[in-house]
Scaffold this active site. Structure first.
Site, PDB file in Angstrom:
ATOM      1  N   CYS A   2     -29.172  36.142   4.606  1.00  0.00           N
ATOM      2  CA  CYS A   2     -28.676  35.009   3.560  1.00  0.00           C
ATOM      3  C   CYS A   2     -27.369  35.233   2.967  1.00  0.00           C
ATOM      4  O   CYS A   2     -27.213  36.250   2.144  1.00  0.00           O
ATOM      5  CB  CYS A   2     -30.071  34.450   2.704  1.00  0.00           C
ATOM      6  SG  CYS A   2     -31.927  34.022   3.648  1.00  0.00           S
ATOM      7  N   ARG A  27     -21.830  36.893   7.547  1.00  0.00           N
ATOM      8  CA  ARG A  27     -23.071  37.045   7.257  1.00  0.00           C
ATOM      9  C   ARG A  27     -24.032  37.334   7.444  1.00  0.00           C
ATOM     10  O   ARG A  27     -25.079  37.430   8.041  1.00  0.00           O
ATOM     11  CB  ARG A  27     -23.843  36.770   6.042  1.00  0.00           C
ATOM     12  CG  ARG A  27     -22.599  37.528   4.701  1.00  0.00           C
ATOM     13  CD  ARG A  27     -23.379  37.014   2.936  1.00  0.00           C
ATOM     14  NE  ARG A  27     -24.762  37.544   3.065  1.00  0.00           N
ATOM     15  CZ  ARG A  27     -24.491  38.599   2.541  1.00  0.00           C
ATOM     16  NH1 ARG A  27     -23.418  39.569   1.895  1.00  0.00           N
ATOM     17  NH2 ARG A  27     -25.693  39.382   2.249  1.00  0.00           N
ATOM     18  N   TRP A  74     -30.858  32.934   6.601  1.00  0.00           N
ATOM     19  CA  TRP A  74     -31.024  33.542   7.421  1.00  0.00           C
ATOM     20  C   TRP A  74     -32.642  33.337   7.619  1.00  0.00           C
ATOM     21  O   TRP A  74     -33.477  34.199   7.405  1.00  0.00           O
ATOM     22  CB  TRP A  74     -30.663  34.877   7.787  1.00  0.00           C
ATOM     23  CG  TRP A  74     -30.985  35.235   9.255  1.00  0.00           C
ATOM     24  CD1 TRP A  74     -29.830  34.763  10.232  1.00  0.00           C
ATOM     25  CD2 TRP A  74     -31.760  36.280   9.576  1.00  0.00           C
ATOM     26  NE1 TRP A  74     -30.088  35.893  10.792  1.00  0.00           N
ATOM     27  CE2 TRP A  74     -31.360  36.841  10.717  1.00  0.00           C
ATOM     28  CE3 TRP A  74     -32.936  37.022   9.074  1.00  0.00           C
ATOM     29  CZ2 TRP A  74     -31.923  37.581  11.263  1.00  0.00           C
ATOM     30  CZ3 TRP A  74     -32.634  37.735   9.999  1.00  0.00           C
ATOM     31  CH2 TRP A  74     -33.086  38.647  11.330  1.00  0.00           C
ATOM     32  N   ASN A 100     -32.451  35.276  -1.516  1.00  0.00           N
ATOM     33  CA  ASN A 100     -32.010  36.259  -0.619  1.00  0.00           C
ATOM     34  C   ASN A 100     -32.669  37.375  -0.262  1.00  0.00           C
ATOM     35  O   ASN A 100     -33.388  38.357  -0.874  1.00  0.00           O
ATOM     36  CB  ASN A 100     -30.907  37.063  -0.112  1.00  0.00           C
ATOM     37  CG  ASN A 100     -30.263  37.808   0.731  1.00  0.00           C
ATOM     38  OD1 ASN A 100     -30.833  38.229   1.721  1.00  0.00           O
ATOM     39  ND2 ASN A 100     -28.835  38.577   0.721  1.00  0.00           N
ATOM     40  N   GLY A 101     -33.813  37.510   1.277  1.00  0.00           N
ATOM     41  CA  GLY A 101     -34.770  38.788   1.001  1.00  0.00           C
ATOM     42  C   GLY A 101     -36.215  37.931   1.680  1.00  0.00           C
ATOM     43  O   GLY A 101     -36.195  36.640   2.123  1.00  0.00           O
ATOM     44  N   GLU A 489     -21.897  52.006  22.539  1.00  0.00           N
ATOM     45  CA  GLU A 489     -21.087  51.514  21.949  1.00  0.00           C
ATOM     46  C   GLU A 489     -20.453  49.829  22.692  1.00  0.00           C
ATOM     47  O   GLU A 489     -20.543  49.065  22.401  1.00  0.00           O
ATOM     48  CB  GLU A 489     -20.251  52.121  20.863  1.00  0.00           C
ATOM     49  CG  GLU A 489     -19.020  51.280  19.748  1.00  0.00           C
ATOM     50  CD  GLU A 489     -19.930  50.303  19.031  1.00  0.00           C
ATOM     51  OE1 GLU A 489     -21.750  50.005  18.979  1.00  0.00           O
ATOM     52  OE2 GLU A 489     -19.301  49.040  18.423  1.00  0.00           O
ATOM     53  N   LYS A 493     -21.010  46.197  22.299  1.00  0.00           N
ATOM     54  CA  LYS A 493     -20.722  44.974  21.741  1.00  0.00           C
ATOM     55  C   LYS A 493     -20.823  44.171  22.574  1.00  0.00           C
ATOM     56  O   LYS A 493     -20.410  42.768  22.308  1.00  0.00           O
ATOM     57  CB  LYS A 493     -19.101  45.661  21.751  1.00  0.00           C
ATOM     58  CG  LYS A 493     -18.039  45.993  21.111  1.00  0.00           C
ATOM     59  CD  LYS A 493     -18.477  45.630  19.534  1.00  0.00           C
ATOM     60  CE  LYS A 493     -19.619  45.968  19.165  1.00  0.00           C
ATOM     61  NZ  LYS A 493     -20.045  46.542  17.584  1.00  0.00           N
ATOM     62  N   GLU A 496     -24.386  42.109  21.823  1.00  0.00           N
ATOM     63  CA  GLU A 496     -24.205  41.070  20.977  1.00  0.00           C
ATOM     64  C   GLU A 496     -23.096  39.419  21.124  1.00  0.00           C
ATOM     65  O   GLU A 496     -23.704  39.136  20.349  1.00  0.00           O
ATOM     66  CB  GLU A 496     -24.225  42.354  19.743  1.00  0.00           C
ATOM     67  CG  GLU A 496     -22.806  42.622  19.538  1.00  0.00           C
ATOM     68  CD  GLU A 496     -22.795  43.601  18.358  1.00  0.00           C
ATOM     69  OE1 GLU A 496     -23.437  43.339  17.715  1.00  0.00           O
ATOM     70  OE2 GLU A 496     -21.400  44.110  18.881  1.00  0.00           O
ATOM     71  N   HIS A 512     -30.928  58.759  37.875  1.00  0.00           N
ATOM     72  CA  HIS A 512     -32.108  58.222  37.248  1.00  0.00           C
ATOM     73  C   HIS A 512     -32.661  57.018  37.463  1.00  0.00           C
ATOM     74  O   HIS A 512     -33.917  57.706  36.468  1.00  0.00           O
ATOM     75  CB  HIS A 512     -32.663  59.540  35.997  1.00  0.00           C
ATOM     76  CG  HIS A 512     -31.703  61.194  36.939  1.00  0.00           C
ATOM     77  ND1 HIS A 512     -32.287  62.524  37.313  1.00  0.00           N
ATOM     78  CD2 HIS A 512     -30.833  61.537  35.996  1.00  0.00           C
ATOM     79  CE1 HIS A 512     -32.127  63.051  37.616  1.00  0.00           C
ATOM     80  NE2 HIS A 512     -30.676  63.269  36.698  1.00  0.00           N
ATOM     81  N   LYS A 611     -24.709  39.691   9.585  1.00  0.00           N
ATOM     82  CA  LYS A 611     -23.774  41.314   9.400  1.00  0.00           C
ATOM     83  C   LYS A 611     -23.796  41.963   8.128  1.00  0.00           C
ATOM     84  O   LYS A 611     -23.681  43.488   8.850  1.00  0.00           O
ATOM     85  CB  LYS A 611     -22.307  40.348   8.546  1.00  0.00           C
ATOM     86  CG  LYS A 611     -21.776  41.684   8.123  1.00  0.00           C
ATOM     87  CD  LYS A 611     -21.262  42.073   9.510  1.00  0.00           C
ATOM     88  CE  LYS A 611     -19.702  42.884   9.528  1.00  0.00           C
ATOM     89  NZ  LYS A 611     -19.261  43.848  10.907  1.00  0.00           N
TER      90      LYS A 611
HETATM   91  C1  F6R Z   1     -22.726  45.709  15.660  1.00  0.00           C
HETATM   92  C2  F6R Z   1     -23.001  45.889  14.340  1.00  0.00           C
HETATM   93  C3  F6R Z   1     -24.537  45.944  13.470  1.00  0.00           C
HETATM   94  C4  F6R Z   1     -24.280  46.805  12.294  1.00  0.00           C
HETATM   95  C5  F6R Z   1     -26.142  47.396  12.710  1.00  0.00           C
HETATM   96  C6  F6R Z   1     -26.426  48.537  10.731  1.00  0.00           C
HETATM   97  O1  F6R Z   1     -21.854  45.258  16.151  1.00  0.00           O
HETATM   98  O2  F6R Z   1     -22.495  45.548  13.811  1.00  0.00           O
HETATM   99  O3  F6R Z   1     -25.241  46.773  14.675  1.00  0.00           O
HETATM  100  O4  F6R Z   1     -23.734  48.309  13.062  1.00  0.00           O
HETATM  101  O5  F6R Z   1     -26.856  46.617  12.048  1.00  0.00           O
HETATM  102  O6  F6R Z   1     -25.167  47.600   9.840  1.00  0.00           O
HETATM  103  P1  F6R Z   1     -24.715  48.844   9.109  1.00  0.00           P
HETATM  104  O7  F6R Z   1     -23.674  49.814   8.896  1.00  0.00           O
HETATM  105  O8  F6R Z   1     -23.442  47.803   7.649  1.00  0.00           O
HETATM  106  O9  F6R Z   1     -25.128  50.171   8.247  1.00  0.00           O
END
Ligand code: F6R
Length: 616
Positions: A2, A27, A74, A100-101, A489, A493, A496, A512, A611
């Site tokens: 949020c 976010r 959110w 938010n929370g 990674e 990417k 997501e 395996h 985010k």
């Molecule tokens: C993927 C991504 C998430 C963050 C994860 C941790 O692209 O951005 O997987 O890496 O939510 O977030 P932080 O780094 O802010 O603790």
């Protein structure tokens, strides 16, 4: 998660708050709302969907007034719909809240309030909180600030809230536990801003206060801000910080998406990460936070890394770096598992927490747990002044600049850069890297930004590859050694932002299980750099080829063997194997980006993602 934006002052509040909400869109959210006050006239608009949808509704109606409180939600409690969107009003209609929370004990609080005659329009925990505040205020016949404080002492959970009393148009109350909130202060206290981060108000003021956990602020026009500890009621002297952020940093700067901008910012971001730290010509790595704790680092018997998502992948790269260069054993843990596992932490262990946002709830909880067990916790964070930056014993910022795209790109490479600097420094001090090797590493690390700059020229080629595979239902990513985490990674990417199912594996693990998936419709991205177990990876490529899999290979410049085997070859410049993740990551980011754009996905705000994950 949020986002909160509020304004009180002499300007028209609506454009400030609506633009602010748009800045917080990164976010992640699924509904939005705004309350506006113009004297006694109060207008509340809420909708499922995006801020643009909210704008349409509001702008067909009244948007006047010098007070506004906005929110992007959110969903946690209750589906995303108009009723569950914030702001929420109390039963009397006098109090308005954005939150938010998560209020964990909302159910029992709600039952008590229902017994006292309260009714609820939404399924949210937030509507419970605003009515709890109202009930406390009427029971105690106190001011709003006191009522919020008392109500919050009954709450279990996490929150950043802003509360407004319609009959007191010159003030609002904000409070925080676990979720961030910043207050912008206008000249002579003639206007105030509140927001989940400072980006909504940077063009209006550079003076900001970041509330700490358990703090409540009373914001009144023309007065100094008053801050109290929620639980012990002590008065806290506000610390006003000067914001370094500027508007340009949070705009797209000619790119179609923030993600593409942030991919292209990496040469600059990495240079910023090591500015003043990597002094290649002098053969020195200078890092105050490591230097000040050097005995702890040098005596560490083990490093435990805690993080989530992409930051966890950076932690995996760091495992190779610390073990290879400094010979310190490393364990990398998902923060969400670590925090509930009663982990064994010895007195000579160092815990490193990695987080872009510095607000990730699980990472924060893992840090608190490690500290409670007596560990020294070192943070690697991007957001200055974030909760994790404040909670750790010491740490190093990545200095990547704001990352707005939900999918981490420059955050990942700058985290790896910080961790590389630490590993090299410790390796040299521990005598594991001779001075000449150390100096050679420093010079090669110094060249990485230029190499990325050149590598980014392959964008058009990657776009063509993306066009071929954009409709693939699945994709496999393989790598070994330093590039195994890069394979993870790359897969994260892709899944997501394009919603294509993708998995990353250590290349040798393919036999395996995952090899069963390979057929002519399966693209396999293989990282096969020259020094990274090259021959073994070439064998894996042959195994894929003989099963008709489509191979997209990331190789070192000048490679001829893989060129003959792979369907597509992407070359990266030569460097030390330990630094290859900083290069091999780039084409994988671009590949995901282009595939997602071609599939019509919302690249910067992928569905269901946030985010800054401030709930567990
Ligand atoms: C993927 C991504 C998430 C963050 C994860 C941790 O692209 O951005 O997987 O890496 O939510 O977030 P932080 O780094 O802010 O603790």
């Amino acid at each position: 998660m949020c986002g909160i934006v509020g304004y009180i002052g002499f300007r028209k509040a609506y454009p400030i708050v609506i633009n602010g909400l748009q800045r917080l869109e990164y976010r992640g959210y699924d509904s939005a709302g705004i309350v506006l006050a113009n004297g006694n006239a109060v207008n509340l608009y809420k909708t499922k969907g995006k801020v643009i949808d909210l704008k349409k509704i509001a702008e067909d109606n009244i948007t006047e007034g010098n007070f506004a409180l906005g929110h992007t939600r959110w969903a946690t409690h209750g589906i995303p719909n108009n009723e569950n969107s914030h702001p929420h009003k109390s039963n009397s209609g006098n109090l308005v809240i954005v939150h938010n929370g998560i209020i964990e004990n909302y159910d029992s609080l709600k039952k008590e309030l229902i017994q006292r005659g309260y009714t609820f329009q939404s399924e949210t925990d937030t509507e419970v909180l605003v009515n709890l505040i109202e009930e406390v205020q009427s029971q105690n016949n106190c001011k709003l600030g006191k009522a919020v404080q008392l109500a919050l002492t009954n709450v279990v959970g996490a929150y950043a809230i802003a509360v407004y009393d319609i009959s007191k148009p010159n003030e609002f109350i904000v409070a925080r536990l676990g979720s961030p909130i910043a207050i912008g202060i206008g000249e002579n206290h003639e206007e105030f801003f509140v927001a989940s981060d400072a980006s909504p108000f940077i063009e209006f003021t550079k003076d900001a206060i970041y509330l700490d956990d358990e703090e409540l602020a009373i914001i009144r026009l023309g007065r100094e801000i008053k801050i109290r500890n929620i639980n012990n009621d002590t008065v806290i002297e506000p610390t006003i910080q000067e914001l370094k952020l500027n508007l340009e940093q949070i705009e797209k700067g000619g790119y179609d998406h923030f993600m593409l901008k942030e991919i292209h910012e990496q040469p600059h971001a990495i240079s910023d990460t090591y500015r003043g730290r990597l002094l290649a010509d002098k053969g020195i790595i200078k890092m105050g936070s490591v230097d000040n704790n050097i005995t702890k680092f040098l005596n560490a018997k083990r490093i435990i890394i805690v993080a989530c998502g992409t930051s966890w992948h950076a932690g995996l790269v760091a495992e190779y770096l610390f073990e290879d260069l400094a010979r310190i054993p490393v364990e990398v843990e998902y923060a969400s598992e670590f925090r509930y596992r009663n982990p064994i932490i010895n007195k000579d262990d160092i815990v490193i927490a990695i987080s872009q946002s510095g607000e990730t709830a699980d990472t924060l909880a893992a840090i608190k747990l490690a500290k409670s067990k007596g560990a020294f916790v070192f943070g690697v964070c991007n957001v200055v002044g974030s909760s994790i930056a404040r909670e750790t014993n010491s740490g190093a910022y990545t200095h990547a600049g704001p990352e707005i795209g939900v999918a981490s790109t420059k955050a990942f490479t700058t985290q790896i850069t910080v961790l590389t600097l630490i590993a090299l420094k410790l390796g040299n001090l521990k005598g594991e890297l001779s001075n000449s090797m150390f100096h050679s590493y420093l010079h090669k690390l110094n060249l990485i930004p230029d190499k990325i700059e050149n590598l980014l020229k392959i964008n058009a080629k990657i776009e063509k590859i993306a066009a071929i595979y954009k409709d693939a239902p699945n994709c496999l990513y393989l790598g070994r050694g330093y590039n195994f985490p890069v394979a993870l990674e790359g897969a994260l990417k892709l899944k997501e932002i394009s919603y294509i199912h993708a998995e990353g594996y250590p290349a040798a693990e393919m036999k395996h299980g995952p090899i069963a998936l390979i057929d002519k419709s399966m693209p396999v991205v293989v990282i096969a750099t020259k020094k990274g177990h090259y021959d073994k990876v070439v064998s894996n490529i042959q195994e894929i080829k003989s099963r008709n899999g489509k191979i997209i290979a990331v190789v070192t410049e000048g490679d001829i063997i893989v060129k003959d085997l792979a369907d597509h070859v992407i070359e990266i410049p030569e460097t030390e194997e330990a630094f290859t993740p900083l290069l091999t990551t780039i084409p994988l980011q671009l590949l995901s980006y282009h595939i997602a754009v071609m599939r019509g996905c919302n690249v910067d705000q992928p569905r269901n993602l946030a985010k800054s994950v401030t709930v567990e």
